[in-house]
Design an enzyme around this catalytic site. Structure first.
Site, PDB file in Angstrom:
ATOM      1  N   LYS A 187       0.809  -1.231   0.000  1.00 30.92           N
ATOM      2  CA  LYS A 187       0.000   0.000   0.000  1.00 30.92           C
ATOM      3  C   LYS A 187       0.834   1.269   0.000  1.00 30.92           C
ATOM      4  CE  LYS A 187       0.168  -2.250   4.009  1.00 30.92           C
ATOM      5  NZ  LYS A 187      -0.344  -3.344   4.786  1.00 30.92           N
ATOM      6  N   GLY A 190      -7.300  -6.165   3.464  1.00 34.04           N
ATOM      7  CA  GLY A 190      -7.082  -7.613   3.475  1.00 34.04           C
ATOM      8  C   GLY A 190      -8.103  -8.363   2.648  1.00 34.04           C
ATOM      9  N   ILE A 238     -11.319  -8.120   2.385  1.00 36.23           N
ATOM     10  CA  ILE A 238     -12.550  -7.480   1.876  1.00 36.23           C
ATOM     11  C   ILE A 238     -12.301  -6.978   0.446  1.00 36.23           C
ATOM     12  CG2 ILE A 238     -14.273  -5.676   2.257  1.00 36.23           C
ATOM     13  CD1 ILE A 238     -13.399  -5.518   5.161  1.00 36.23           C
ATOM     14  N   ASP A 275      -0.539   3.309   7.666  1.00 38.36           N
ATOM     15  CA  ASP A 275      -1.079   2.178   6.906  1.00 38.36           C
ATOM     16  C   ASP A 275      -2.503   2.506   6.413  1.00 38.36           C
ATOM     17  OD1 ASP A 275      -0.987  -0.875   6.298  1.00 38.36           O
ATOM     18  OD2 ASP A 275      -2.809  -0.625   7.463  1.00 38.36           O
ATOM     19  N   LYS A 298      -3.933   3.188   2.487  1.00 39.80           N
ATOM     20  CA  LYS A 298      -5.102   2.445   1.987  1.00 39.80           C
ATOM     21  C   LYS A 298      -6.209   3.419   1.569  1.00 39.80           C
ATOM     22  CE  LYS A 298      -4.124  -1.662   4.795  1.00 39.80           C
ATOM     23  NZ  LYS A 298      -4.283  -2.279   6.117  1.00 39.80           N
ATOM     24  N   GLY A 357      -3.410 -10.541   8.533  1.00 34.02           N
ATOM     25  CA  GLY A 357      -3.117 -11.943   8.832  1.00 34.02           C
ATOM     26  C   GLY A 357      -2.801 -12.722   7.568  1.00 34.02           C
TER      27      GLY A 357
HETATM   28  N1  HSE Z   1      -0.515  -4.143   9.259  1.00 29.15           N
HETATM   29  C1  HSE Z   1      -1.707  -4.206   8.467  1.00 29.15           C
HETATM   30  C2  HSE Z   1      -2.895  -4.142   9.385  1.00 29.15           C
HETATM   31  C3  HSE Z   1      -1.720  -5.471   7.666  1.00 29.15           C
HETATM   32  O1  HSE Z   1      -2.713  -4.282  10.593  1.00 29.15           O
HETATM   33  O2  HSE Z   1      -4.000  -3.925   8.910  1.00 29.15           O
HETATM   34  C4  HSE Z   1      -2.766  -5.512   6.605  1.00 29.15           C
HETATM   35  O3  HSE Z   1      -2.600  -4.497   5.660  1.00 29.15           O
END
Ligand code: HSE
Length: 392
Positions: A96, A125, A127, A192, A196, A294
């Site tokens: 990302k 993830g 979805i 993060d 996204k 995960g």
């Molecule tokens: N580190 C990220 C999270 C992993 O905790 O969502 C999935 O992108």
């Protein structure tokens, strides 16, 4: 349907997840030909004879028609994705940070090369948010997208709110469970979720917003005072990423902790789950929910991108091509809670309206309204101050 020959870069949590998911999947007609890793000495749960340390082996193999990039280093991933596309390979990426930084260039490169670059696994993830935004929400009726996009932060907040655990213990657990990034600051400081959100916004509205233009505040400063404030009002704190249309048709974005009530669909999203509320002009609110982090949830999202490539699927970037993407603005008022210790820190915040002010013996809070652009102006300073900012 095309026979796929996959070259995989990276064999960490998600790479190994994909390896297992691929072995178990009966329908996808794909061969994994090599797995390129950098660290020869790293201990891995799965041993594979396909491991190679030669970066060019996959890129130079004419039989490989899909490069799957699941490495940690965003710069390395960027060069790899570019090289693979230029060599006529389809690419699946989960990075990302890399995608958010280079989306425009990579979209153009995909167009030039005629290959597919898919990255549904990069946001939320398991979805399938990106493909849904492209295919189902392919018109201009979207009003907002509000999501819990980071599994680790949500896991930590759940442990704090439901199990009364302290922040440090909950963070260690998120790391041990393989949800967190190699540098967990990336999760808890909101980066993060920010990356996204940039990706989701490009597919939802067609606008590519530079991540530095978006206000971002994480959960790493949360303390008991904030948790008590929320609980006394029957609220929970969630790390929310939001993009919304404004009254004059522009869009505004932020990533910040938000106090959410029972009525909000994301209220019950706990542990490492992600949840995304899609709000539209005529259909009101819809909700997508699933595991956001995960090995297996993310591995299965990568598998879905690989399968899509076998059908020659490509993102069409419909909102960019067929509509005029809305302009990004920070000119909106947000209802904010600010917890602070020192009057000088409060002075940084330019409240337009104040609703409530509480002065305790050491810790104070204030609620009111602030222009998003004024929050963004002080974003760089906030990381070093003993304050907590939440959207009300
Ligand atoms: N580190 C990220 C999270 C992993 O905790 O969502 C999935 O992108």
């Amino acid at each position: 349907m095309k026979k796929l020959n996959i070259g995989l870069y990276g064999f960490g949590v998600v790479g190994q997840g994909l390896y297992t998911v691929l072995q178990k999947s009966k329908t996808v007609d794909a061969t994994l030909s090599a797995i390129c890793v950098r660290d020869k000495n790293k201990k891995r749960e799965i041993e594979s004879p396909l491991l190679t340390f030669d970066r060019q082996k996959i890129l130079n193999d004419p039989a490989v028609n899909v490069v799957v990039e699941l490495i940690d280093d965003a710069d390395d991933a960027y060069h790899l994705v570019k090289e693979a596309l230029k060599k006529g390979k389809n690419v699946v990426s989960g990075n990302k940070k890399m995608l958010a930084a280079h989306l425009e260039e990579l979209i153009n490169l995909q167009e030039e090369t005629g290959k597919s670059l898919l990255y549904d696994a990069s946001a939320c993830g398991s979805i399938p948010i990106i493909r849904n935004l492209e295919e189902y929400y392919d018109n201009d009726l979207l009003k907002s997208i509000t999501g819990i996009l980071n599994g680790s932060s949500n896991y930590i907040l759940t442990q704090i709110f439901q199990e009364d655990k302290d922040y440090a213990t909950a963070l260690k657990e998120a790391q041990a469970l393989g949800f967190a990034e190699s540098n967990p600051d990336f999760d808890v400081q909101g980066y993060d979720a920010l990356y996204k959100l940039v990706i989701i916004t490009a597919h939802a509205f067609g606008t590519i917003v530079p991540h530095g233009d978006i206000f971002r505040f994480g959960i790493n400063k949360i303390n008991n005072f904030d948790v008590r404030f929320a609980k006394e009002k029957g609220l929970k704190i969630k790390l929310v990423a939001k993009v919304m249309k404004t009254e004059n048709g522009n869009i505004s974005l932020f990533v910040a902790p938000q106090f959410v009530s029972k009525e909000n669909y994301i209220y019950n999203v706990e542990e490492e789950y992600n949840g995304v509320v899609i709000e539209g002009e005529f259909y009101d609110k819809q909700f997508m929910f699933g595991k956001g982090a995960g090995a297996f949830p993310t591995g299965s999202a990568v598998l879905s991108d690989i399968t899509a490539i076998s059908y020659q699927y490509k993102y069409e970037y419909k909102k960019q091509k067929f509509f005029t993407p809305p302009v990004h603005t920070q000119d909106i008022l947000l209802p904010v809670y600010l917890r602070y210790d020192h009057e000088k820190d409060l002075q940084l915040f330019d409240f337009e309206e104040i609703t409530e002010k509480y002065e305790g013996s050491g810790t104070h809070y204030i609620t009111g309204k602030i222009l998003l652009k004024n929050l963004l102006k002080i974003n760089g300073e906030l990381g070093n101050l003993p304050v907590f900012v939440g959207i009300l």
